[in-house]
Design a protein around this motif. Structure first.
Motif, PDB file in Angstrom:
ATOM      1  N   TYR A 125       0.837  -1.195   0.000  1.00  0.00           N
ATOM      2  CA  TYR A 125       0.000   0.000   0.000  1.00  0.00           C
ATOM      3  C   TYR A 125       0.882   1.259   0.000  1.00  0.00           C
ATOM      4  O   TYR A 125       2.100   1.194   0.091  1.00  0.00           O
ATOM      5  CB  TYR A 125      -0.934  -0.008   1.206  1.00  0.00           C
ATOM      6  CG  TYR A 125      -1.890  -1.179   1.206  1.00  0.00           C
ATOM      7  CD1 TYR A 125      -2.905  -1.282   0.268  1.00  0.00           C
ATOM      8  CD2 TYR A 125      -1.758  -2.212   2.140  1.00  0.00           C
ATOM      9  CE1 TYR A 125      -3.778  -2.362   0.255  1.00  0.00           C
ATOM     10  CE2 TYR A 125      -2.628  -3.293   2.145  1.00  0.00           C
ATOM     11  CZ  TYR A 125      -3.629  -3.367   1.200  1.00  0.00           C
ATOM     12  OH  TYR A 125      -4.479  -4.438   1.193  1.00  0.00           O
ATOM     13  N   LYS A 143       1.399   5.434  -1.721  1.00  0.00           N
ATOM     14  CA  LYS A 143       1.583   6.013  -3.054  1.00  0.00           C
ATOM     15  C   LYS A 143       2.907   5.603  -3.675  1.00  0.00           C
ATOM     16  O   LYS A 143       2.988   5.291  -4.875  1.00  0.00           O
ATOM     17  CB  LYS A 143       1.485   7.538  -2.977  1.00  0.00           C
ATOM     18  CG  LYS A 143       1.426   8.208  -4.343  1.00  0.00           C
ATOM     19  CD  LYS A 143       1.098   9.686  -4.220  1.00  0.00           C
ATOM     20  CE  LYS A 143       0.935  10.317  -5.599  1.00  0.00           C
ATOM     21  NZ  LYS A 143       0.582  11.770  -5.512  1.00  0.00           N
ATOM     22  N   ASN A 145       4.718   2.897  -3.281  1.00  0.00           N
ATOM     23  CA  ASN A 145       4.696   1.518  -3.769  1.00  0.00           C
ATOM     24  C   ASN A 145       3.863   1.395  -5.038  1.00  0.00           C
ATOM     25  O   ASN A 145       4.224   0.659  -5.961  1.00  0.00           O
ATOM     26  CB  ASN A 145       4.147   0.585  -2.688  1.00  0.00           C
ATOM     27  CG  ASN A 145       5.089   0.459  -1.514  1.00  0.00           C
ATOM     28  OD1 ASN A 145       6.295   0.381  -1.690  1.00  0.00           O
ATOM     29  ND2 ASN A 145       4.549   0.454  -0.307  1.00  0.00           N
ATOM     30  N   ALA A 146       2.734   2.090  -5.086  1.00  0.00           N
ATOM     31  CA  ALA A 146       1.886   2.038  -6.279  1.00  0.00           C
ATOM     32  C   ALA A 146       2.624   2.620  -7.485  1.00  0.00           C
ATOM     33  O   ALA A 146       2.569   2.071  -8.594  1.00  0.00           O
ATOM     34  CB  ALA A 146       0.584   2.784  -6.030  1.00  0.00           C
ATOM     35  N   GLU A 176       1.423   2.067 -11.338  1.00  0.00           N
ATOM     36  CA  GLU A 176       0.006   2.399 -11.219  1.00  0.00           C
ATOM     37  C   GLU A 176      -0.159   3.916 -11.176  1.00  0.00           C
ATOM     38  O   GLU A 176       0.607   4.624 -10.526  1.00  0.00           O
ATOM     39  CB  GLU A 176      -0.574   1.752  -9.958  1.00  0.00           C
ATOM     40  CG  GLU A 176      -0.506   0.230  -9.990  1.00  0.00           C
ATOM     41  CD  GLU A 176      -0.977  -0.411  -8.695  1.00  0.00           C
ATOM     42  OE1 GLU A 176      -1.665   0.265  -7.923  1.00  0.00           O
ATOM     43  OE2 GLU A 176      -0.640  -1.587  -8.469  1.00  0.00           O
ATOM     44  N   PHE A 201      -4.670   7.505  -9.113  1.00  0.00           N
ATOM     45  CA  PHE A 201      -4.570   8.033  -7.762  1.00  0.00           C
ATOM     46  C   PHE A 201      -5.730   8.976  -7.443  1.00  0.00           C
ATOM     47  O   PHE A 201      -6.250   9.680  -8.307  1.00  0.00           O
ATOM     48  CB  PHE A 201      -3.247   8.778  -7.577  1.00  0.00           C
ATOM     49  CG  PHE A 201      -2.048   7.881  -7.680  1.00  0.00           C
ATOM     50  CD1 PHE A 201      -1.869   6.826  -6.802  1.00  0.00           C
ATOM     51  CD2 PHE A 201      -1.109   8.082  -8.669  1.00  0.00           C
ATOM     52  CE1 PHE A 201      -0.771   6.000  -6.893  1.00  0.00           C
ATOM     53  CE2 PHE A 201      -0.002   7.265  -8.776  1.00  0.00           C
ATOM     54  CZ  PHE A 201       0.168   6.214  -7.877  1.00  0.00           C
ATOM     55  N   PHE A 235      -3.721   3.856  -1.592  1.00  0.00           N
ATOM     56  CA  PHE A 235      -2.525   4.173  -2.361  1.00  0.00           C
ATOM     57  C   PHE A 235      -2.245   5.677  -2.347  1.00  0.00           C
ATOM     58  O   PHE A 235      -1.681   6.229  -3.294  1.00  0.00           O
ATOM     59  CB  PHE A 235      -2.647   3.656  -3.790  1.00  0.00           C
ATOM     60  CG  PHE A 235      -2.797   2.163  -3.865  1.00  0.00           C
ATOM     61  CD1 PHE A 235      -1.812   1.331  -3.351  1.00  0.00           C
ATOM     62  CD2 PHE A 235      -3.925   1.595  -4.417  1.00  0.00           C
ATOM     63  CE1 PHE A 235      -1.947  -0.047  -3.398  1.00  0.00           C
ATOM     64  CE2 PHE A 235      -4.064   0.213  -4.470  1.00  0.00           C
ATOM     65  CZ  PHE A 235      -3.072  -0.609  -3.957  1.00  0.00           C
TER      66      PHE A 235
END
Length: 428
Positions: free
Chosen positions: A219, A221, A223-224, A229, A232, A277
């Motif tokens: 989890y 931001k 890591n995303a 990814e 957001f 995230f």
């Protein structure tokens, strides 16, 4: 028989488990007299549920700043504490000093200083604190205690314990106030307190030394972004990006969540639907802990909060054999559905492997209610006439301290990289 009087502080997601049971099942032995909270809208909704769902009269409401005035006016015998974890100690200590006994949601508190305050208050006042470890009452966990107590595998030398939170339940801790470690102590305290208490209870011992490693791996931001990814948003409500996202919770689409949280935001600004995230997450989602106990047993424990299934796998290794356990649970979002679904058992397997005998499966009969039928037994123990319990499942403030101190020591170990001696943290 005189009814016991109960006041409850903290009318959020966990509160209905207690006040709903009092209102529905224990009217002959208990009387709910008041709600207390920082948020009047949420208390009004709790009263609405009392009337419409439980056919109970409304109770008086008090803002948290008037907690002592509530006790003075209502004169409860017990105060039920279901507030944000970091404030548990405040209301526990004030209630004890006002002459009340306390029933508190787990964890009892989140750090050593607050834990010591509670212990000192119990010693000073002679009053009682009960910690509501419902997992102790689940039939399969009681059966494990019985097998170990009866020496089926002899002396237990080591335990391997893996707890899995899935992407529905596990993600929920990263949407709520729990995502701030100052509020919850992180999952090693807020969630793992259940698991560490079970090991203490099963083995009949206390933690001696704790070493932990872990961090925020899935989890958040950062890591995303590292996984590429880009979808957001800060919170789900009002965000088009959150539509169709399996990690988002839509408060406006759930009448109960809307009334309890979305409609109450105007008072305290609390957002129940933050992005898992997003920024601002200070708790870990991947954890490993090694514990040595006072009886020399060793625990190898792990918790992951983003897995495809929910439940635990555990093995006990002893002088006469081994016990293997696998329990798969019903996934559950706090406040989002029927409480009887919480921890409901989907799959259960307990096998004994004697050192020189044939392995055999142990049957355990599950009963109705959450946590495999443990919740109704706990509630009867709290609010009704408790039956004689050979397994001594009722948890005291010392049990509450010993469970959280494993997690607190783990948090210290995460910061320092060193093993931590539990006896050096507090004085009982």
């Amino acid at each position: 028989m005189k009814k016991a009087k109960y006041a409850l502080i903290g009318t959020g997601g966990r509160a209905e488990f207690f006040y709903g049971s009092l209102a529905k099942d224990f009217r002959e032995t208990g009387e709910l007299v008041a709600f207390c909270d920082v948020n009047q809208t949420r208390m009004n909704y709790a009263n609405k549920l009392l009337v419409e769902k439980y056919e109970h009269l409304e109770v008086n409401t008090y803002l948290a700043k008037d907690f002592e005035r509530m006790i003075e006016r209502e004169k409860p015998d017990y105060v039920i504490v279901t507030t944000v974890d970091r404030t548990h100690h405040t209301y526990i200590v004030k209630a004890l000093e006002a002459g009340c006994n306390v029933i508190t949601e787990k964890p009892m508190t989140v750090d050593t200083e607050k834990c010591q305050e509670i212990i000192d208050a119990v010693n000073r006042t002679g009053r009682e604190v009960r910690v509501t470890f419902n997992y102790r009452y689940a039939p399969h966990n009681t059966k494990i205690r019985q097998l170990i107590r009866d020496g089926v595998i002899g002396e237990v030398f080591s335990v391997n314990f893996e707890w899995a939170l899935d992407t529905q339940h596990g993600a929920d801790y990263f949407r709520r106030w729990h995502r701030d470690k100052r509020n919850s102590g992180g999952l090693l305290v807020h969630k793992s307190t259940h698991h560490f208490d079970l090991v203490n209870y099963w083995l009949g011992t206390e933690p001696d030394t704790v070493y932990a490693q872990g961090g925020l791996r899935f989890y958040g931001k950062e890591n995303a972004e590292s996984r590429g990814e880009t979808k957001f948003y800060q919170r789900a409500y009002g965000s088009r990006n959150s539509k169709g996202d399996p990690f988002a919770i839509q408060l406006a689409e759930n009448e109960h969540l809307k009334a309890m949280y979305l409609d109450a935001e105007i008072e305290d600004g609390y957002q129940r639907d933050q992005s898992v995230f997003g920024d601002g997450i200070s708790i870990e989602d991947t954890l490993g802990v090694i514990v040595q106990y006072k009886n020399k047993a060793i625990l190898n424990y792990s918790l992951n909060a983003y897995l495809p299934w929910e439940g635990f796998i555990i093995s006990f290794n002893g002088s006469k054999g081994r016990i293997e356990v696998k329990v798969r649970e019903q996934t559950y979002i706090n406040s989002g559905g029927d409480k009887s679904d919480e921890g409901a058992i989907q799959e259960k397997f307990i096998q004994v492997l004697p050192m020189f005998g044939k392995p055999y499966e142990v049957e355990v009969e599950e009963t109705g209610g959450g946590h495999g039928g443990g919740d109704p037994v706990l509630l009867r123990d709290l609010f009704g006439t408790p039956a004689e319990d050979e397994f001594r499942r009722a948890a005291t403030h010392v049990d509450g301290a010993m469970s959280i101190l494993t997690g607190i020591a783990g948090n210290i170990s995460l910061r320092t990289g060193q093993a931590v001696k539990v006896d050096e943290l507090i004085k009982l």
